[in-house]
Design an enzyme around this catalytic site. Structure first.
Site, PDB file in Angstrom:
ATOM      1  N   GLY A 172      22.532  44.600  57.981  1.00  0.00           N
ATOM      2  CA  GLY A 172      21.467  45.484  57.514  1.00  0.00           C
ATOM      3  C   GLY A 172      20.071  44.931  57.534  1.00  0.00           C
ATOM      4  O   GLY A 172      19.540  44.577  58.591  1.00  0.00           O
ATOM      5  N   LYS A 206      20.963  44.856  45.514  1.00  0.00           N
ATOM      6  CA  LYS A 206      21.956  44.984  44.450  1.00  0.00           C
ATOM      7  C   LYS A 206      23.104  44.001  44.518  1.00  0.00           C
ATOM      8  O   LYS A 206      23.646  43.746  45.589  1.00  0.00           O
ATOM      9  CB  LYS A 206      22.537  46.395  44.501  1.00  0.00           C
ATOM     10  CG  LYS A 206      21.518  47.439  44.100  1.00  0.00           C
ATOM     11  CD  LYS A 206      22.183  48.776  43.971  1.00  0.00           C
ATOM     12  CE  LYS A 206      21.264  49.754  43.265  1.00  0.00           C
ATOM     13  NZ  LYS A 206      21.820  51.100  43.267  1.00  0.00           N
ATOM     14  N   GLY A 250      27.530  47.196  58.445  1.00  0.00           N
ATOM     15  CA  GLY A 250      28.715  47.371  57.601  1.00  0.00           C
ATOM     16  C   GLY A 250      29.886  46.535  58.078  1.00  0.00           C
ATOM     17  O   GLY A 250      30.627  45.953  57.276  1.00  0.00           O
ATOM     18  N   ARG A 297      21.215  47.596  71.400  1.00  0.00           N
ATOM     19  CA  ARG A 297      22.657  47.863  71.484  1.00  0.00           C
ATOM     20  C   ARG A 297      23.114  48.109  72.920  1.00  0.00           C
ATOM     21  O   ARG A 297      24.259  47.794  73.268  1.00  0.00           O
ATOM     22  CB  ARG A 297      23.016  49.056  70.609  1.00  0.00           C
ATOM     23  CG  ARG A 297      22.958  48.669  69.154  1.00  0.00           C
ATOM     24  CD  ARG A 297      23.331  49.790  68.242  1.00  0.00           C
ATOM     25  NE  ARG A 297      23.637  49.268  66.918  1.00  0.00           N
ATOM     26  CZ  ARG A 297      23.786  49.995  65.841  1.00  0.00           C
ATOM     27  NH1 ARG A 297      23.666  51.301  65.910  1.00  0.00           N
ATOM     28  NH2 ARG A 297      24.067  49.440  64.690  1.00  0.00           N
TER      29      ARG A 297
HETATM   30  P1  AMP Z   1      20.177  45.450  50.858  1.00  0.00           P
HETATM   31  O1  AMP Z   1      20.260  46.713  51.654  1.00  0.00           O
HETATM   32  O2  AMP Z   1      21.080  45.406  49.672  1.00  0.00           O
HETATM   33  O3  AMP Z   1      20.259  44.213  51.737  1.00  0.00           O
HETATM   34  O4  AMP Z   1      18.748  45.462  50.183  1.00  0.00           O
HETATM   35  C1  AMP Z   1      17.564  45.412  50.921  1.00  0.00           C
HETATM   36  C2  AMP Z   1      16.454  45.945  50.090  1.00  0.00           C
HETATM   37  O5  AMP Z   1      16.289  45.143  48.938  1.00  0.00           O
HETATM   38  C3  AMP Z   1      15.125  45.925  50.801  1.00  0.00           C
HETATM   39  O6  AMP Z   1      14.719  47.251  51.017  1.00  0.00           O
HETATM   40  C4  AMP Z   1      14.198  45.208  49.831  1.00  0.00           C
HETATM   41  O7  AMP Z   1      12.951  45.846  49.686  1.00  0.00           O
HETATM   42  C5  AMP Z   1      14.955  45.273  48.535  1.00  0.00           C
HETATM   43  N1  AMP Z   1      14.568  44.178  47.624  1.00  0.00           N
HETATM   44  C6  AMP Z   1      14.526  42.868  47.890  1.00  0.00           C
HETATM   45  N2  AMP Z   1      14.076  42.168  46.835  1.00  0.00           N
HETATM   46  C7  AMP Z   1      13.819  43.056  45.864  1.00  0.00           C
HETATM   47  C8  AMP Z   1      13.306  42.950  44.529  1.00  0.00           C
HETATM   48  N3  AMP Z   1      12.984  41.757  44.019  1.00  0.00           N
HETATM   49  N4  AMP Z   1      13.162  44.082  43.811  1.00  0.00           N
HETATM   50  C9  AMP Z   1      13.484  45.270  44.346  1.00  0.00           C
HETATM   51  N5  AMP Z   1      13.971  45.443  45.605  1.00  0.00           N
HETATM   52  C10 AMP Z   1      14.134  44.350  46.338  1.00  0.00           C
END
Ligand code: AMP
Length: 397
Positions: A355, A199, A378, A37
């Site tokens: 992220g 999610k 974000g 950064r």
């Molecule tokens: P996000 O912050 O929504 O981009 O989510 C990232 C997180 O999703 C990471 O920590 C990954 O370990 C998790 N992730 C990715 N694929 C899976 C999966 N198939 N099951 C559970 N967690 C997952």
């Protein structure tokens, strides 16, 4: 959008008040562990110094509640001096007599770093009087903090009104805005977005907004299972958001209407526990037995996704395809990174943002092999959702 940038000003004998994002990681000894950064803000700072101006840097660090030495920007003085190549000065408060005196004494070619903005709660509440106090410190306001551009804080947005005709974007913000435009508005087709992560709920607005701007959406990570289930698949113990099944169905319907192809994994690496040393087995993504959870995409999916990426001229990547933090489930994310790196070498434009995908490209060494890695998590997500960020709007209006 007419963007006023620092190139529209000559900073000779002027004091530039720059909002930077120096919210850098520190270790237990308060040493900076990642200078990305600081380096990202360097071109803006150098241009102003070379014009013959002086620079006042304001930033937050962490989430302090009031004054707390743990979050003092004093910890980063030496690292900023080293990266910029100029010994910087420091003011122990960001407003009031101390800051005003330090600013008044600043000579052309010098840099002053102000103490953590968030030592004053008025920063986050977007207090007008506090913003006015800050505004006294400089002649021209420059916003170069993409990481906080989605916040209407005093230093990121409210302050701009005190600089009519004397406010502009720094180089970093310009780069961020242009890269998003290159993906969503002025893109060369075919455009492919890869949306992964845990999610559906956190990415739903992104998917909706980009649906009619892209040709392909690859959905991976935990969120893919909500889509696979709504299509009638058996997902075993994989991650699921049962309350988002209708939303997933809406997205599939909308995609059909708009002729956007949605690609889901066809096979997965499944585990019998959420752990690095769990037993693993490959299953079709829509036929995972109970007791098994899909934690990464499988080999057939890797081939299919790589093929789509190789055909793409514009690529957006947000979110990992599996639990990349565990090496047993990182292959899909690594292969995806390789495919994007290859496509970029062949001339595609690739943007990685938001992220965990940024963490993944850094961890696996892809950061230099893609066209642009966004500095804002974000903020990038909100731009992809189609929102106008307060920090950007404040300069434009
Ligand atoms: P996000 O912050 O929504 O981009 O989510 C990232 C997180 O999703 C990471 O920590 C990954 O370990 C998790 N992730 C990715 N694929 C899976 C999966 N198939 N099951 C559970 N967690 C997952």
């Amino acid at each position: 959008m007419l963007m006023i940038t620092i190139d529209d000003f000559n900073f000779a004998d002027k004091k530039a008040l720059i909002r930077v994002d120096f919210n850098v990681p520190l270790n237990d000894d308060f040493q900076v562990t990642d200078t990305t950064r600081i380096e990202a803000a360097k071109p803006t700072i150098i241009k102003i110094l070379e014009d013959g101006g002086s620079v006042i840097l304001m930033s937050h660090l962490g989430r302090p509640k009031g004054v707390d030495n743990k979050f003092s920007l004093q910890h980063i003085i030496e690292k900023v001096s080293e990266v910029i190549g100029v010994q910087i000065k420091f003011a122990t408060d960001c407003v009031g007599e101390i800051a005003e005196k330090a600013s008044a004494e600043l000579e052309p070619g010098e840099i002053l770093l102000l103490e953590n903005l968030r030592f004053h709660e008025e920063e986050k509440s977007g207090d007008l009087a506090f913003a006015k106090q800050l505004s006294k410190l400089g002649d021209i306001y420059v916003n170069d903090a993409f990481g906080t551009a989605h916040r209407a804080h005093a230093s990121t947005a409210i302050i701009a009104q005190f600089f009519p005709n004397k406010k502009c974007f720094g180089y970093l913000l310009v780069k961020e805005i242009i890269s998003i435009k290159r993906v969503l508005e002025e893109s060369e087709k075919p455009v492919t977005a890869i949306i992964g992560g845990a999610k559906v709920s956190s990415k739903i607005d992104v998917i909706k907004n980009i649906l009619d701007k892209v040709d392909n959406i690859i959905i991976g990570g935990g969120m893919a299972f909500t889509f696979i289930k709504v299509k009638g698949g058996k997902i075993g113990d994989s991650l699921i958001e049962n309350d988002k099944l209708d939303l997933a169905q809406d997205i599939l319907n909308l995609a059909k209407q708009k002729n956007t192809r949605i690609h889901l994994p066809i096979d997965v690496i499944a585990a019998d526990a959420f752990s690095e040393d769990a037993n693993t087995q490959i299953f079709p993504a829509n036929d995972i037995p109970d007791g098994w959870m899909g934690l990464d995409v499988g080999p057939k999916t890797n081939v299919g996704f790589s093929f789509i990426i190789a055909e793409s001229k514009t690529i957006l990547w947000n979110g990992p395809l599996g639990v990349f933090e565990m090496s047993a489930f990182s292959k899909g994310t690594i292969e995806l990174g390789n495919a994007i790196a290859d496509a970029t070498e062949e001339g595609a434009f690739s943007l990685v943002g938001g992220g965990d995908s940024v963490a993944a490209v850094k961890q696996f060494g892809f950061a230099d092999k893609v066209s642009y890695v966004s500095t804002g998590g974000g903020a990038m997500l909100e731009m992809l959702e189609g929102k106008t960020l307060p920090g950007i709007q404040a300069i434009l209006s």
